[in-house]
Write a protein that holds these residues in place. Structure first.
Motif, mmCIF file in Angstrom:
data_model
loop_
_atom_site.group_PDB
_atom_site.id
_atom_site.type_symbol
_atom_site.label_atom_id
_atom_site.label_comp_id
_atom_site.label_asym_id
_atom_site.label_seq_id
_atom_site.Cartn_x
_atom_site.Cartn_y
_atom_site.Cartn_z
ATOM 1 N N PRO A 475 62.419 -6.543 -41.183
ATOM 2 C CA PRO A 475 63.071 -7.524 -40.301
ATOM 3 C C PRO A 475 62.362 -7.740 -38.974
ATOM 4 N N ASP A 476 61.482 -6.827 -38.582
ATOM 5 C CA ASP A 476 60.799 -6.974 -37.292
ATOM 6 C C ASP A 476 59.370 -7.495 -37.428
ATOM 7 N N THR A 477 58.919 -7.761 -38.663
ATOM 8 C CA THR A 477 57.522 -8.159 -38.873
ATOM 9 C C THR A 477 57.314 -9.659 -38.709
ATOM 10 N N TYR A 478 58.278 -10.455 -39.164
ATOM 11 C CA TYR A 478 58.081 -11.893 -39.229
ATOM 12 C C TYR A 478 59.000 -12.621 -38.247
ATOM 13 N N ALA A 479 58.433 -13.657 -37.627
ATOM 14 C CA ALA A 479 59.218 -14.470 -36.699
ATOM 15 C C ALA A 479 60.087 -15.477 -37.430
ATOM 16 N N CYS A 480 59.716 -15.837 -38.673
ATOM 17 C CA CYS A 480 60.502 -16.776 -39.474
ATOM 18 C C CYS A 480 59.910 -16.787 -40.878
ATOM 19 N N ASP A 534 71.837 -8.906 -45.433
ATOM 20 C CA ASP A 534 72.353 -8.542 -44.110
ATOM 21 C C ASP A 534 71.290 -7.917 -43.210
ATOM 22 N N ARG A 535 70.139 -7.576 -43.778
ATOM 23 C CA ARG A 535 69.068 -6.995 -42.975
ATOM 24 C C ARG A 535 68.179 -8.059 -42.333
ATOM 25 N N ILE A 536 68.275 -9.289 -42.820
ATOM 26 C CA ILE A 536 67.407 -10.352 -42.310
ATOM 27 C C ILE A 536 67.816 -10.713 -40.890
ATOM 28 N N ARG A 537 66.838 -10.852 -40.030
ATOM 29 C CA ARG A 537 67.077 -11.229 -38.643
ATOM 30 C C ARG A 537 66.370 -12.532 -38.270
ATOM 31 N N ALA A 538 65.299 -12.857 -38.962
ATOM 32 C CA ALA A 538 64.476 -14.013 -38.590
ATOM 33 C C ALA A 538 65.039 -15.304 -39.177
ATOM 34 N N PRO A 539 64.864 -16.416 -38.485
ATOM 35 C CA PRO A 539 65.281 -17.720 -39.026
ATOM 36 C C PRO A 539 64.599 -17.991 -40.370
ATOM 37 N N LEU A 540 65.325 -18.653 -41.255
ATOM 38 C CA LEU A 540 64.874 -18.825 -42.627
ATOM 39 C C LEU A 540 65.156 -20.246 -43.097
ATOM 40 N N MET A 541 64.214 -20.822 -43.846
ATOM 41 C CA MET A 541 64.419 -22.096 -44.529
ATOM 42 C C MET A 541 64.317 -21.844 -46.031
ATOM 43 N N ILE A 542 65.298 -22.320 -46.786
ATOM 44 C CA ILE A 542 65.321 -22.192 -48.246
ATOM 45 C C ILE A 542 65.278 -23.593 -48.842
ATOM 46 N N VAL A 543 64.384 -23.782 -49.817
ATOM 47 C CA VAL A 543 64.171 -25.098 -50.437
ATOM 48 C C VAL A 543 64.323 -24.942 -51.944
ATOM 49 N N GLN A 544 65.105 -25.831 -52.568
ATOM 50 C CA GLN A 544 65.430 -25.677 -53.983
ATOM 51 C C GLN A 544 65.430 -27.030 -54.689
ATOM 52 N N GLY A 545 64.892 -27.051 -55.915
ATOM 53 C CA GLY A 545 65.029 -28.205 -56.796
ATOM 54 C C GLY A 545 66.230 -28.010 -57.699
ATOM 55 N N ALA A 546 67.111 -28.992 -57.760
ATOM 56 C CA ALA A 546 68.359 -28.821 -58.518
ATOM 57 C C ALA A 546 68.129 -28.702 -60.015
ATOM 58 N N ASN A 547 67.001 -29.203 -60.526
ATOM 59 C CA ASN A 547 66.754 -29.194 -61.964
ATOM 60 C C ASN A 547 65.801 -28.087 -62.393
ATOM 61 N N ASP A 548 65.539 -27.147 -61.519
ATOM 62 C CA ASP A 548 64.575 -26.087 -61.809
ATOM 63 C C ASP A 548 65.047 -25.256 -63.005
ATOM 64 N N PRO A 549 64.282 -25.236 -64.130
ATOM 65 C CA PRO A 549 64.710 -24.443 -65.281
ATOM 66 C C PRO A 549 64.294 -22.981 -65.199
ATOM 67 N N ALA A 593 57.430 -32.244 -43.292
ATOM 68 C CA ALA A 593 57.841 -32.658 -41.943
ATOM 69 C C ALA A 593 58.850 -31.667 -41.373
ATOM 70 N N ARG A 594 59.838 -31.278 -42.189
ATOM 71 C CA ARG A 594 60.836 -30.322 -41.721
ATOM 72 C C ARG A 594 60.239 -28.928 -41.542
ATOM 73 N N ALA A 595 59.351 -28.536 -42.459
ATOM 74 C CA ALA A 595 58.723 -27.227 -42.342
ATOM 75 C C ALA A 595 57.859 -27.151 -41.090
ATOM 76 N N GLU A 596 57.176 -28.244 -40.789
ATOM 77 C CA GLU A 596 56.318 -28.274 -39.601
ATOM 78 C C GLU A 596 57.147 -28.130 -38.325
ATOM 79 N N ALA A 597 58.262 -28.838 -38.270
ATOM 80 C CA ALA A 597 59.136 -28.721 -37.100
ATOM 81 C C ALA A 597 59.725 -27.313 -36.995
ATOM 82 N N PHE A 598 60.056 -26.718 -38.141
ATOM 83 C CA PHE A 598 60.611 -25.362 -38.181
ATOM 84 C C PHE A 598 59.590 -24.358 -37.636
ATOM 85 N N LEU A 599 58.350 -24.458 -38.098
ATOM 86 C CA LEU A 599 57.315 -23.538 -37.631
ATOM 87 C C LEU A 599 57.019 -23.741 -36.148
#
Length: 626
Positions: A475-480, A534-549, A593-599
Motif C-alpha cells: 500500500p505504500d509503494t504506489y501513488a495510484c 481494505d489494505r488499498i490506500r492509493a487511488p484506483l481506476m478500474i476499467v471493464q468490458g461488459a461482454n468480456d468472456p 483521456a481519463r487515464a491521462e487526467a487520472f495520472l
C-alpha cells in the motif's frame, strides 16, 4: 518543453497495417479505416491506387484475415462486441459476395488451416456440438457445405497434414503434463509425453509436406525450448536449433517442403538465424538495409514476394514489399504517418536481477531530456504467459511524452526465457511475481529514474490483476493504479472461464490452484485481491468490458463492492460494447483521456485537454467516480 503528441495519433485508428500478399502474388490486402471503423481493403499488386474495401463493418474492427489458395476468396473472422464468439466469413473478391461459413448461434469458430493441395476448402474448428471442445470440419469456400473431419473427445488441438488428414492430437493431463497422441485408424495412441515442467513451452509444431518429419518446440533435457525434428519412421530425434538464453521464436518454413528455413530468437532484442543456405542472401540483404527489427509477415506461393514489417523503438511499423529476385524493397506505408517528426523517446533494454537471482528482461523509456528522478508508471503485461519486447510501444511513448518514465518488466511466468523462468510463477501469483515488480521499482529508484513517492502501476488482464494485488500487498509503494479488465477473485475467474477453455483448465489449476481442493482454495484466497481490498490506500481506476468472456464483469463488480465497504476512492468505467480490452477507437480514446487526467492528478505529469470526440463518442458508463 516537448510538444504534446495528440492521443489521437497514438491510440486512434492507424492509417493501414497488417499487409498480406495473395498466394498467387497478384493482390495485396491490409486493414485500414472505412468511415472511422477498421476494415479489410484489397488491391491488385500492380495498381494499389485501385484499393477498395472488402468488408464494410460500421461498428467494430475487422482485422483478422487471410487469403485462400483458390485465388478468389479472402477469409476473415469477427465477433460481436467483444464476446469472442468468432464466426468465419468468406469474401468472394470477384463477385463481392460474403458468406458466413459458420452460421450457428453461440459458437466460437476458428481457422485451422488452408491448404495448397485442397484449395477449394478450408479447415475450421467449431464447437457447435459441444461448447467445450472444437471439432474439425472441412468447409467448401464457395457453398459453405461442411464435412466432419474429426470429432474432438477432449483434446487441446490437432496436427494435420496438407491433405487435411488428422495425424496427431495434443492432450493436457490433470497433473499439468501433456501427451502427443498419434492417430491409428479411429483410435488414438500415446506417442510422446511432455512433463508438467516442459508442457507449457513444448509441443508439436508442424509436419513436412512429405509427412515423414515432425517438428517440435522441445525443452526436454534443457531449459530453453529448442527446435527439434523427429523422423516418424525411425523415431530419430535431431535438434535443429537452440539458444542458451531464450526459446526459439518465429520459425519460417519452406513453401514447398514445409521444413524450417530460418528462425528468430528474442532475448532483449530479436535476431534472425538462417538454416537453409538458399535464403542466406535474402537475410543478408535485409540486414544491410538499416531496417531495425523486422520480420517477414506474408509470402507469395512461389516465394518471389515477401511482406516485411520493420519497426524500432522510435519508428512505428512499416510494411515493405520485398522482391527476392530483383532484391528491391517497395514501401507500402506507415501505420501512423502522423507520427513522422513527433518527439518520440528511445527505449532502453535492461536486465534487472530479482531478489532470488532471476534475470528480468525489461524495457525503460524516459521522457526526452530527463535528468534525475521523476514520476514513473510500471506497465504490467497480460497473460501472464506472454512477454514484453523491444520496439515501438504507444503506451511508452504516451507516458514519456507526458513526463513519466515507462517501465515494462518480463516478470517470472513470462514466455520466451526458458521453462525454469516460465514455471517459476506457478503458485506465485501476487507473491513472487509481485516481488519481481517490486524489485523493478527498487531498481528504477536506485538508478535515479523514479521518484519513490510518484510511482504508478498499470496493466490489462493479468496486468490488471497485478495492479490490484500490488496496491493491496504494497500500500505504500504506489501513488495510484489503473486496472484494465483484471480479475479480482481467482476462484470465480477459474470457475467462469469460457467453456472452450476446458482443455486448458489443468494449466490454470497448476498456476493458481484448484478451487475444488482445500489446498487449492487456500492458495486462491491468499492470491485474490478482492479479499485484501481494505489494505488499498492509493487511488484506483478500474476499467471493464461488459461482454468480456474471460474476465467477466463480476470480477470488477466484486472489487468495487469490496472497496466501497472500505471507503477507498475508486473510479469505475464500464464499456457495454467491449470485451477483453477496448477495440472501438472512440472507447480507446475516451479511456486514455481519463487515464491521462487520472495520472496527472496523482503523479503530476502533463495532460492534453479532453477533446470533444473523447467526451461524446464513447459508450463509457462511469459507474463510480472516486
Amino acid at each position: 518543453m516537448v510538444d504534446l503528441i495528440p492521443r489521437q495519433h497514438l491510440f486512434g485508428n492507424p492509417t493501414r497495417y497488417g499487409h498480406q500478399i495473395s498466394p498467387d502474388g497478384k493482390r495485396l490486402a491490409w486493414v485500414a479505416p472505412l468511415d472511422g471503423v477498421l476494415n479489410i481493403w484489397s488491391a491488385p499488386l500492380d495498381d494499389l491506387d485501385a484499393a477498395a474495401p472488402v468488408t464494410r463493418d460500421r461498428r467494430r474492427a475487422v482485422d483478422t484475415f487471410g487469403f485462400a489458395y483458390d485465388g478468389r476468396h479472402l477469409l476473415y473472422v469477427q465477433d460481436a462486441d467483444g464476446d469472442e464468439n468468432y464466426h468465419v466469413f468468406a469474401a468472394d473478391l470477384e463477385s463481392g459476395a460474403h458468406r458466413d461459413l459458420t452460421p450457428y448461434p453461440g459458437i466460437a469458430a476458428g481457422i485451422v488451416g488452408m491448404s495448397r493441395i485442397v484449395r477449394d476448402r478450408v479447415l475450421l474448428a467449431l464447437n457447435d456440438r459441444d461448447a467445450r471442445f472444437h471439432d474439425l470440419h472441412s468447409v467448401d469456400l464457395a457453398t459453405g457445405e461442411r464435412q466432419l473431419v474429426v470429432q474432438n473427445p477432449g483434446f487441446v488441438g490437432f496436427l494435420i497434414d496438407e491433405s487435411y488428414a488428422v495425424r496427431f492430437a495434443a492432450e493436457n493431463r490433470r497433473d499439468g503434463s501433456s501427451n502427443l497422441l498419434i492417430r491409428e485408424g479411429e483410435s488414438w495412441k500415446r506417442w510422446l509425453t511432455f512433463s508438467a515442467e516442459d508442457a507449457r513451452g513444448s509441443g508439436a509444431e508442424n509436419l513436412n509436406t512429405a509427412g515423414n518429419l515432425l517438428f517440435c518446440r522441445d525443452s526436454r533435457g534443457r531449459d530453453t525450448a529448442a527446435l527439434t525434428q523427429i523422423d516418424l519412421e525411425s523415431g530419430a530425434l535431431r535438434t535443429i536449433a537452440a539458444h542458451d538464453e531464450a526459446d526459439i521464436g518465429t520459425v519460417l518454413l519452406d513453401i514447398e517442403t514445409r521444413e524450417p528455413i530460418a528462425y528468430s530468437v528474442t532475448h532483449a532484442r530479436r535476431s534472425w538465424h538462417v538454416l537453409d543456405e538458399r535464403f542466406r542472401e535474402d537475410f543478408s540483404f535485409l540486414e544491410g538495409q538499416g531496417l531495425g527489427d523486422y520480420y517477414p509477415s506474408s509470402r507469395s506461393e512461389n516465394d518471389k514476394f515477401w511482406i516485411v514489417v520493420t519497426f524500432s523503438d522510435t519508428r512505428i511499423g512499416e510494411a515493405l514489399l520485398y522482391d527476392r529476385t530483383a532484391k528491391t524493397l517497395r514501401p507500402l506505408g506507415s501505420a501512423r504517418p502522423e507520427l513522422d517528426g513527433a518527439p518520440l523517446a528511445p527505449m532502453q533494454p535492461s536486465v534487472i536481477r530479482s531478489r532470488d537471482g532471476l534475470d528480468l528482461v525489461s524495457y525503460l523509456t524516459r521522457p526526452l531530456g530527463a535528468d534525475g528522478p521523476g514520476p514513473m508508471v510500471l506497465l504490467v503485461h497480460g497473460g501472464p504467459w506472454a512477454r514484453d519486447g523491444f520496439g515501438f510501444d504507444p503506451m511508452h511513448q504516451w507516458l514519456a511524452n507526458r513526463g513519466y518514465a515507462a517501465l515494462s518488466v518480463n516478470f517470472r511466468s513470462s514466455t520466451g526465457f526458458g521453462k525454469t523462468f516460465l514455471n517459476a510463477g506457478d503458485g506465485e501469483w501476487g507473491r513472487a511475481m509481485d516481488d519481481d515488480l517490486l524489485d523493478a521499482v527498487a531498481w528504477a529508484v536506485a538508478e535515479g529514474v523514479a521518484d519513490p513517492k510518484r510511482v504508478a502501476i498499470m496493466g490489462g488482464s493479468y496486468g490488471g490483476y497485478a495492479t490490484l494485488m500490488g496496491l493491496a500487498r504494497n500500500p505504500d509503494t504506489y501513488a495510484c493504479g489503473i486496472d484494465l479488465v483484471g480479475p479480482s477473485n481467482l476462484e470465480t475467474l477459474v470457475r467462469t472461464i469460457p467453456p472452450y477453455w476446458e482443455a486448458m483448465r489443468a494449466q490454470l489449476h497448476r498456476a493458481i490452484g484448484d478451487p475444488d481442493t482445500e489446498a487449492g482454495m487456500t492458495l486462491i484466497r491468499d492470491q485474490s485481491p478482492v479479499y485484501f481490498a481494505d489494505r488499498i490506500r492509493a487511488p484506483l481506476m478500474i476499467v471493464q468490458g461488459a461482454n468480456d468472456p474471460r474476465v467477466k464483469q463480476a470480477e470488477s463488480d466484486q472489487m468495487i463492492a469490496a472497496l466501497k465497504q472500505s471507503g477507498i476512492p475508486v473510479t469505475y468505467l464500464l464499456y457495454p460494447d467491449e470485451g477483453h480490452g477496448l477495440v472501438r477507437p472512440a472507447n480507446r480514446l475516451a479511456f486514455f483521456a481519463r487515464a491521462e487526467a487520472f495520472l496527472a492528478r496523482h503523479l503530476g505529469g502533463l495532460c492534453e485537454p479532453i477533446q470533444e470526440s473523447e467526451a461524446t463518442g464513447s459508450s463509457v458508463q462511469v459507474l463510480r467516480e472516486g
